[in-house]
Write a protein that holds these residues in place. Structure first.
Motif, PDB file in Angstrom:
ATOM      1  N   ASP A  23       0.852  -1.183   0.000  1.00  9.64           N
ATOM      2  CA  ASP A  23       0.000   0.000   0.000  1.00  9.64           C
ATOM      3  C   ASP A  23       0.890   1.236   0.000  1.00  9.64           C
ATOM      4  O   ASP A  23       1.888   1.285   0.723  1.00  9.64           O
ATOM      5  N   ALA A  25       0.346   5.210   0.635  1.00  7.59           N
ATOM      6  CA  ALA A  25      -0.595   6.238   1.073  1.00  7.59           C
ATOM      7  C   ALA A  25      -0.385   7.532   0.287  1.00  7.59           C
ATOM      8  O   ALA A  25       0.645   7.720  -0.370  1.00  7.59           O
ATOM      9  N   LYS A  26      -1.344   8.428   0.377  1.00 10.34           N
ATOM     10  CA  LYS A  26      -1.253   9.707  -0.342  1.00 10.34           C
ATOM     11  C   LYS A  26      -0.026  10.513   0.069  1.00 10.34           C
ATOM     12  O   LYS A  26       0.525  11.253  -0.725  1.00 10.34           O
ATOM     13  N   ASP A  27       0.410  10.348   1.324  1.00 13.14           N
ATOM     14  CA  ASP A  27       1.588  11.093   1.788  1.00 13.14           C
ATOM     15  C   ASP A  27       2.909  10.419   1.403  1.00 13.14           C
ATOM     16  O   ASP A  27       3.985  10.884   1.769  1.00 13.14           O
TER      17      ASP A  27
END
Length: 109
Positions: A23, A25-27
């Motif tokens: 995964d 994440a957006k950050d």
């Protein structure tokens, strides 16, 4: 680990049945998980692609340690243990691979 098919394949031979999840994440935080039917698991989380991950693992096998052992073999020897391994095939179709202290078996179920 999809771009490192040789490392992943060696890990699958060493510890068959591992499920992988990744995964991002957006950050930019990346989390890789490995799960095994015997209850073993490992989760590695890093703030970016080039950062050292924080690893947590539990269960009867240390999955991340197995992965590190394979990557270390690649760095030190320049190839993976499956390359140049001796192969023995049993009458039932089971394949046994061995090389310099490493071994794996593929059962003919």
């Amino acid at each position: 680990m999809s771009s490192t098919w040789d490392v992943r394949s060696t890990l699958e031979l060493t510890v068959p049945g591992i499920e992988h999840r990744m995964d991002v994440a957006k950050d930019g935080t990346r989390t890789a998980c490995m799960l095994h039917p015997d209850g073993s698991w490992a989760r590695a989380t890093a703030p970016g692609a080039r950062e050292v991950p924080t690893v947590h693992q539990s269960g009867p096998r240390r999955l991340w340690d197995e992965l590190d052992r394979i990557r270390t073999w690649l760095v030190i020897d320049g190839d993976l243990p499956i390359s140049g391994a001796a192969v023995r095939i049993d009458p039932d179709g089971a394949c046994h691979f061995t090389r310099s202290g490493w071994s794996a078996t593929i059962s003919a179920r």
